[in-house]
Write a protein that holds these residues in place. Structure first.
Motif, mmCIF file in Angstrom:
data_model
loop_
_atom_site.group_PDB
_atom_site.id
_atom_site.type_symbol
_atom_site.label_atom_id
_atom_site.label_comp_id
_atom_site.label_asym_id
_atom_site.label_seq_id
_atom_site.Cartn_x
_atom_site.Cartn_y
_atom_site.Cartn_z
ATOM 1 N N ILE A 1 8.016 -11.040 48.228
ATOM 2 C CA ILE A 1 7.507 -10.059 47.690
ATOM 3 C C ILE A 1 8.425 -9.293 46.710
ATOM 4 C CG2 ILE A 1 6.085 -7.788 48.236
ATOM 5 C CD1 ILE A 1 4.969 -9.244 50.617
ATOM 6 N N PHE A 2 9.252 -8.899 47.202
ATOM 7 C CA PHE A 2 10.345 -8.043 46.511
ATOM 8 C C PHE A 2 10.885 -8.624 45.327
ATOM 9 C CE2 PHE A 2 10.292 -5.368 50.126
ATOM 10 C CZ PHE A 2 10.374 -3.976 49.641
ATOM 11 N N SER A 3 10.928 -10.209 45.376
ATOM 12 C CA SER A 3 11.621 -10.617 44.263
ATOM 13 C C SER A 3 10.553 -10.678 43.064
ATOM 14 C CB SER A 3 11.753 -12.172 44.567
ATOM 15 O OG SER A 3 10.385 -12.814 44.803
ATOM 16 N N HIS A 4 9.333 -10.335 43.324
ATOM 17 C CA HIS A 4 8.185 -10.361 42.072
ATOM 18 C C HIS A 4 8.097 -8.684 41.487
ATOM 19 C CE1 HIS A 4 6.341 -14.036 42.447
ATOM 20 N NE2 HIS A 4 6.770 -14.157 43.748
ATOM 21 N N MET A 5 9.125 -8.093 42.064
ATOM 22 C CA MET A 5 9.193 -6.416 41.393
ATOM 23 C C MET A 5 10.573 -6.379 40.626
ATOM 24 S SD MET A 5 9.501 -3.128 43.800
ATOM 25 C CE MET A 5 11.050 -3.690 44.765
ATOM 26 N N ASN A 6 10.279 -5.601 39.505
ATOM 27 C CA ASN A 6 11.305 -5.669 38.281
ATOM 28 C C ASN A 6 11.618 -3.965 38.011
ATOM 29 O OD1 ASN A 6 9.213 -5.112 36.778
ATOM 30 N ND2 ASN A 6 9.427 -7.072 35.609
ATOM 31 N N ASN A 7 10.611 -3.174 38.048
ATOM 32 C CA ASN A 7 10.797 -1.753 37.535
ATOM 33 C C ASN A 7 11.730 -1.002 38.443
ATOM 34 O OD1 ASN A 7 10.293 1.071 36.867
ATOM 35 N ND2 ASN A 7 8.781 0.276 35.709
ATOM 36 N N ALA A 8 12.842 -0.523 37.766
ATOM 37 C CA ALA A 8 13.970 -0.039 38.285
ATOM 38 C C ALA A 8 13.461 1.090 39.114
ATOM 39 C CB ALA A 8 14.939 0.523 37.312
ATOM 40 N N LYS A 9 12.505 1.875 38.749
ATOM 41 C CA LYS A 9 11.805 3.242 39.607
ATOM 42 C C LYS A 9 11.382 2.745 40.678
ATOM 43 C CE LYS A 9 10.805 6.245 35.655
ATOM 44 N NZ LYS A 9 9.812 6.888 34.934
ATOM 45 N N ASP A 10 10.519 1.461 40.911
ATOM 46 C CA ASP A 10 9.969 1.020 42.256
ATOM 47 C C ASP A 10 10.876 0.718 43.336
ATOM 48 O OD1 ASP A 10 7.374 1.360 41.397
ATOM 49 O OD2 ASP A 10 7.204 -0.605 40.419
ATOM 50 N N VAL A 11 12.170 0.111 42.401
ATOM 51 C CA VAL A 11 13.498 -0.478 43.334
ATOM 52 C C VAL A 11 14.012 0.821 43.841
ATOM 53 C CG1 VAL A 11 15.726 -1.520 43.291
ATOM 54 C CG2 VAL A 11 13.826 -2.364 41.705
ATOM 55 N N ALA A 12 14.086 1.715 43.226
ATOM 56 C CA ALA A 12 14.992 3.016 43.680
ATOM 57 C C ALA A 12 13.886 3.598 44.877
ATOM 58 C CB ALA A 12 14.904 3.965 42.694
ATOM 59 N N ILE A 13 12.677 3.684 44.629
ATOM 60 C CA ILE A 13 11.657 4.241 45.781
ATOM 61 C C ILE A 13 11.710 3.329 47.173
ATOM 62 C CG2 ILE A 13 9.367 4.536 46.539
ATOM 63 C CD1 ILE A 13 8.620 5.320 43.415
ATOM 64 N N CYS A 14 11.720 1.942 46.768
ATOM 65 C CA CYS A 14 11.733 0.977 47.997
ATOM 66 C C CYS A 14 13.187 1.176 48.716
ATOM 67 C CB CYS A 14 11.305 -0.413 47.319
ATOM 68 S SG CYS A 14 9.834 -0.559 46.926
ATOM 69 N N PRO B 1 5.143 -3.261 45.777
ATOM 70 C CA PRO B 1 5.382 -3.365 47.252
ATOM 71 C C PRO B 1 5.612 -1.822 47.789
ATOM 72 C CG PRO B 1 6.742 -5.000 46.088
ATOM 73 C CD PRO B 1 6.189 -4.198 45.058
ATOM 74 N N CYS B 2 5.970 -0.805 46.794
ATOM 75 C CA CYS B 2 5.923 0.400 47.338
ATOM 76 C C CYS B 2 4.640 1.017 47.727
ATOM 77 C CB CYS B 2 6.755 1.335 46.130
ATOM 78 S SG CYS B 2 6.077 1.310 44.659
ATOM 79 N N VAL B 3 3.631 0.218 47.267
ATOM 80 C CA VAL B 3 2.553 0.895 47.809
ATOM 81 C C VAL B 3 2.317 0.786 49.426
ATOM 82 C CG1 VAL B 3 -0.092 0.338 48.075
ATOM 83 C CG2 VAL B 3 1.006 0.031 45.786
ATOM 84 N N CYS B 4 3.112 -0.088 49.923
ATOM 85 C CA CYS B 4 3.029 -0.018 51.301
ATOM 86 C C CYS B 4 3.661 1.501 51.830
ATOM 87 C CB CYS B 4 3.503 -1.211 51.932
ATOM 88 S SG CYS B 4 2.566 -2.658 51.451
ATOM 89 N N VAL B 5 4.318 1.983 51.301
ATOM 90 C CA VAL B 5 4.896 3.138 51.905
ATOM 91 C C VAL B 5 3.641 4.291 52.356
ATOM 92 C CG1 VAL B 5 6.024 5.326 51.262
ATOM 93 C CG2 VAL B 5 6.854 3.123 50.290
ATOM 94 N N LEU B 6 2.632 3.855 51.879
ATOM 95 C CA LEU B 6 1.452 4.625 52.249
ATOM 96 C C LEU B 6 1.162 4.634 53.712
ATOM 97 C CD1 LEU B 6 -1.067 4.151 49.352
ATOM 98 C CD2 LEU B 6 0.004 6.163 49.808
ATOM 99 N N SER B 7 1.332 3.326 54.236
ATOM 100 C CA SER B 7 0.988 3.047 55.661
ATOM 101 C C SER B 7 1.812 3.676 56.493
ATOM 102 C CB SER B 7 0.933 1.448 55.955
ATOM 103 O OG SER B 7 2.198 0.924 55.658
ATOM 104 N N SER B 8 3.144 3.918 56.063
ATOM 105 C CA SER B 8 4.432 4.606 56.926
ATOM 106 C C SER B 8 4.051 6.300 56.770
ATOM 107 C CB SER B 8 5.756 4.126 56.650
ATOM 108 O OG SER B 8 5.683 2.864 56.798
#
Length: 464
Positions: A57-70, A20-27
């Motif tokens: 969408i977020f419920s399918h994420m599990n990597n701690a680094k992605d969680v921290a970024i999001c 999901p953090c891919v969407c940061v690009l749009s912001s």
């Protein structure tokens, strides 16, 4: 009003597992060309999605680094993170950590923000205090736990109270538990895991009483894996619901095993010299090997349901080999790779095996993978004496034969010819030449004969 959302956008997140953090690009990359333009993601914004979809969408994420970024992107994203169901903390997560908070505290904060964590995987270093605090938060919801303990050389950490192993007892609703690098020299303080069905321990130094106590706390196990374990001498396992079991002990190879599991269906054993498994009515797959020691005794019940049998090792007592072959009369796939027989240090070749008796004793055999010593036993002077013109091996379809010596070439070719002639259903015969000394005086004659045999039966026979 929410804008209309392309169903393809949701597919990318829900099924292709794009973070999901891919969407940061749009912001944060406004006005810049996104590297994901090929997927047309740059034209979409997370703000277009309903809250329920974002949470899914977020419920399918599990990597701690992605969680921290999001967590840092927006208030809306931060409020969606509690719906994560699985959290994975990689080994190098805190390698370059320079913050004030201890890594254990950072993980605690992350876990405390999640409403219902079901799976926790931790590969990064942690303390017993940290683990205890995490599990206290998620003890009611956690179903799957995987920990890299890496304390094989830390005896002091093993005897401290509570140890990391002791802390696991807080997660009483676990359904699966996987541990890496375990030092279990004293019994863990586990009350019971009534829902635990899968236990995996990889790379461990164990003591007999400690292992016994740990397994007693898991009475309803269906799957057990002990891989790369050392230190035990005599293992006794009594698990009435166990169905799948893989035991891999390394060291001297002289361990003993007693298994009582009436529902066992698949069993793999490595490193045991004395094996007793009496309740085997449901056993379909059985593999026994001992690469470091010898197999002296096997004591199994009836193997009426057995479909696959593999016996491997440098040396087996002939009584053990013959007993397994006798019990496995209904086997469909037989794999044999035992180099020698004999007792103790007395290495001996296999005794002569009658060709007709062997295949009559295994009428359901469909695939036969045979190495060295057993093939030589079927190629002795009198092995083919009972072969008559009408003899048939009814079900055999595939044969793999490994030959290591050019000696007795004529008898070996005769055995191959008899096998091909009597095996009316054979579709494939592979002859593997392994570690054969080409300088041996009879090697040329052997290769001439084996190549002639292959040419005459080229549709079935191949040489590897």
């Amino acid at each position: 009003m929410y804008k209309k959302v392309d169903i393809g956008f949701l597919f990318l997140f829900l099924f292709l597992e794009i973070p999901p953090c891919v969407c940061v690009l749009s912001s944060i990359n406004k006005g810049k060309k996104s590297s994901f333009s090929s997927l047309s993601l740059s034209s979409y914004r997370m703000e277009s999605l309903p809250d329920a979809i974002v949470q899914c969408i977020f419920s399918h994420m599990n990597n701690a680094k992605d969680v921290a970024i999001c967590n840092c992107v927006s208030k809306r994203w931060k409020e969606s993170l509690p719906f994560i169901r699985s959290l994975y903390i990689p080994r190098n997560s805190f390698d370059n950590h320079t913050g004030i908070d201890h890594p254990d505290t950072i993980v605690w904060k992350m876990i405390s923000s999640i409403v219902k964590l079901e799976e926790l995987v931790v590969y990064s270093p942690f303390s017993s205090t940290g683990l205890a605090s995490w599990l206290l938060l998620v003890s009611s919801s956690l179903r799957h736990l995987e920990l890299r303990l890496d304390n094989l050389a830390e005896y002091q950490s093993c005897i401290e109270s509570p140890s990391k192993l002791d802390c696991i007892s807080a997660a009483k609703n676990l359904e699966s538990l996987k541990l890496w690098g375990v030092l279990m020299v004293k019994s863990p303080k586990w009350d019971a895991f009534p829902k635990l069905q899968t236990l995996e321990i990889v790379g461990a130094r164990l003591e007999d009483p400690a292992l016994t106590a740990a397994l007693q706390a898991c009475p309803n196990l269906k799957n057990l894996l002990l891989l790369g374990c050392e230190g035990v001498k005599s293992v006794s396992i009594e698990l009435l619901h166990l169905e799948q079991c893989k035991l891999d002990f390394y060291g001297g190879g002289n361990y003993s095993l007693t298994l009582t599991s009436p529902k066992i269906e698949s069993l793999e054993i490595q490193g045991c010299s004395w094996i007793r498994v009496r309740e085997t009515t449901r056993l379909r797959n059985l593999s026994i090997s001992n690469t470091a020691g010898r197999v002296y005794m096997v004591d199994f019940g009836k193997l009426a349901a057995l479909e696959f049998l593999s016996i491997r090792g440098v040396q087996w007592c002939w009584n053990a080999v013959s007993k397994m072959l006798h019990l496995a009369s209904e086997v469909k796939h037989l794999y044999m790779k035992v180099e020698f027989t004999g007792d103790f240090d007395n290495l001996q070749p296999f005794p002569e095996v009658d060709f007709v008796d062997f295949f009559n004793s295994h009428p359901q055999l469909q695939k036969f993978d045979i190495h060295g010593a057993m093939f030589a036993a079927l190629c002795q002077k009198n092995s083919l004496k009972n072969v008559q013109s009408g003899f048939v091996v009814p079900c055999l379809e595939e044969v793999v034969i490994t030959i290591r010596s050019p000696l007795n070439a004529e008898q070996k070719i005769s055995t191959l010819e008899s096998l091909l002639k009597s095996g009316k259903a054979i579709k494939s015969m592979a002859i593997r030449i392994l570690q054969m000394r080409s300088s041996h005086s009879s090697a040329d004659d052997f290769f001439d004969e084996i190549c002639r045999f292959q040419r005459m039966n080229h549709k079935i026979v191949r040489i590897e």
